[in-house]
Motif scaffolding. Sequence first.
Motif, PDB file in Angstrom:
ATOM      1  N   CYS A 321       1.552  17.313   5.748  1.00 54.58           N
ATOM      2  CA  CYS A 321       1.429  18.261   3.996  1.00 54.58           C
ATOM      3  C   CYS A 321       0.503  17.062   3.237  1.00 54.58           C
ATOM      4  O   CYS A 321      -0.190  17.455   2.020  1.00 54.58           O
ATOM      5  CB  CYS A 321       2.638  17.780   4.256  1.00 54.58           C
ATOM      6  SG  CYS A 321       3.481  19.216   5.098  1.00 54.58           S
ATOM      7  N   ARG A 322       0.972  15.516   3.168  1.00 53.86           N
ATOM      8  CA  ARG A 322       0.066  15.060   2.939  1.00 53.86           C
ATOM      9  C   ARG A 322      -1.294  14.964   2.852  1.00 53.86           C
ATOM     10  O   ARG A 322      -2.179  14.502   2.080  1.00 53.86           O
ATOM     11  CB  ARG A 322       0.526  13.238   3.035  1.00 53.86           C
ATOM     12  CG  ARG A 322       1.681  12.822   3.393  1.00 53.86           C
ATOM     13  CD  ARG A 322       1.857  10.950   3.329  1.00 53.86           C
ATOM     14  NE  ARG A 322       3.251  10.678   3.609  1.00 53.86           N
ATOM     15  CZ  ARG A 322       3.906   9.893   3.080  1.00 53.86           C
ATOM     16  NH1 ARG A 322       3.523   9.030   4.396  1.00 53.86           N
ATOM     17  NH2 ARG A 322       5.281   8.965   2.818  1.00 53.86           N
ATOM     18  N   ALA A 347       8.184  18.430   2.028  1.00 52.04           N
ATOM     19  CA  ALA A 347       6.899  17.933   1.658  1.00 52.04           C
ATOM     20  C   ALA A 347       5.725  18.930   1.590  1.00 52.04           C
ATOM     21  O   ALA A 347       4.929  18.776   1.413  1.00 52.04           O
ATOM     22  CB  ALA A 347       6.556  16.987   3.448  1.00 52.04           C
ATOM     23  N   MET A 351       3.412  19.486  -1.131  1.00 54.46           N
ATOM     24  CA  MET A 351       1.572  19.711  -0.882  1.00 54.46           C
ATOM     25  C   MET A 351       1.198  20.245  -2.316  1.00 54.46           C
ATOM     26  O   MET A 351       0.157  20.658  -2.432  1.00 54.46           O
ATOM     27  CB  MET A 351       1.707  20.446   0.277  1.00 54.46           C
ATOM     28  CG  MET A 351       0.254  20.824   0.767  1.00 54.46           C
ATOM     29  SD  MET A 351       0.065  22.257   0.433  1.00 54.46           S
ATOM     30  CE  MET A 351       1.407  23.564   1.577  1.00 54.46           C
TER      31      MET A 351
END
Length: 572
Positions: A321-322, A347, A351
């Motif tokens: 997700c990062r 997460a 995003m």
Amino acid sequence: MAASTRQREGEEVASASAAARHDKSLTMRTLLMSCLSILCNLMTSFLSVIQAASQKLVGFSHQLAQLVVVPPLLLVPVDLSVDDDEDIVSHAPPGRTISSDTSSTCNEDDDDDDDDEETEDWWTRTIRRLQENDPELYELDLDASMMYEEQHRNGDGHEVSLQEDVQDLVDALQDNTVVTHLSLRNLTINSPSHILALAKAIPQITFLQLEDTRGAGLETVAKILLSAANTTTTTTTTTTSKTIMGRLQHPAAPSGVLPSPTPTVTPPLLSHLLELRLNHAHISIPVAKMLAQALASPSASIQRLDLQGSHLNDSTMIPLCRAMARNASVQYWCLDFNSFRDTGARALGFMLQRNKKLQELHLFGNNITTVGAEHLAAALPYNTTLQSLVLSLNDMGDAGVAAFSRALVHNTSLKKLWVPSNQVGNAGLYAVAQYLPHWQGLEELNLGDYFDTHAAAAIRTSLQHNYVLKRLYLESPVYDCEQTEREIDFYLRLNQCGRKPWLCDESMLLPASLQPHALVKTHGYTSAMGSPDVLFYLLQHQPNMCEQPSHNHCPSRPTSVIHDPRETDDDE
């Protein structure tokens, strides 16, 4: 005298009869001999013709033998001691075909192409088509049941990849420019060199699928993608630096001097990949981190990413997700049937607040509860690109649906939201009914699961003031009110026909003088069920719907209290 005379006459008659019979017999024998003579002459003539024809045929064969030189038959030793999974055709000498059910040899001929294709197995035929650059074979789908026999199964039921088969495939793909789609299913690939060789053999590949593929193949693909991202970034930076330095050191080349040729740069492997499917795999943390670095690269080219059923948990979702928060290529992301929970949903919310490219997100069949749903809903007011969100078969409940209902007031990009099988009941539908008049973008909503007549009536009442929702799926109603259902359908059909411009733009309102003409024009257009057109019904039975509403505005920040219409009715 008389007696002697009669006796003499009798003897003469008898003698004459005997002579007549003798003459008749002689005539018959003569006729028979003549027929036999004619038959013998005919047989003699026929035999003469046959003899002459045979002599001519022998002469023609001698002439033909002089023109055509037939080489002697070469007896090439053939090793028939092969494995059960290999076909005897692969051991045939060049120019000859050996069938698996006979030991005789025959020369290849154009007239025997159909027979050769019938004797070829699937693998041999595929290799031949790849070598010939068959334009119809742009999708190469390799399944364990196609490539290997039952006796090569190992203990866990997966096929064992054979080095010889992989090498044959790589050799056949060396000069192939047609194959752009590669699918490997149910294969155990223990050698990273196999995947690496395939990627080198088809640099033009745009679609790669590894479904239920075990071994080192998954990790190798992640390393190749990471290497491609790093190589492209390094090459771009180096080229830019060389160009700038060249301009500073050599501001102008003298006339008549040709510039030095620019060296050609080979594109990295899988640099043209547009769709990647890693289905029913086991994505570990190292593999997830490598995929994340590749996705975060500015040179990432993947547009559709499918990680369905790949055992993704909260720990593996965080790096992905990062990376997706910075990704600028992926438009479709499927995460169905994984095992992440609310931490993974948080997460995903992080995003969605930052991603500017993703249009479709599938989260079917995970473990997202109300907490995770609230994280996702909180990101929608900040997102301007997501158009479709599927959250079916989770556990968000009524409070999760209420969070999405509030968030959709401040979101105009999301067009499709699916939340069935989430333990949603009457309270969830009341929350939808409360904020439904203020939604500005959502066109398709699928919710459930159980509700009664009062909740359905609340949805119907809210739809009178919603002009964008066109499709509404209420999966498991427990009410029995056909009139409410017809009215809900009526307002949805009004929105499908473009009710919003009529009610929100005063210049587009239908003048009263044109209503009779509109009735005449629309009366002839009926649906498949025979019902009149929505516009005709609107003008004929509900002309007040053409009036501009006086409260067409959206609240700046709606309350989070779920309002029950039944309580208001009781108070009144």
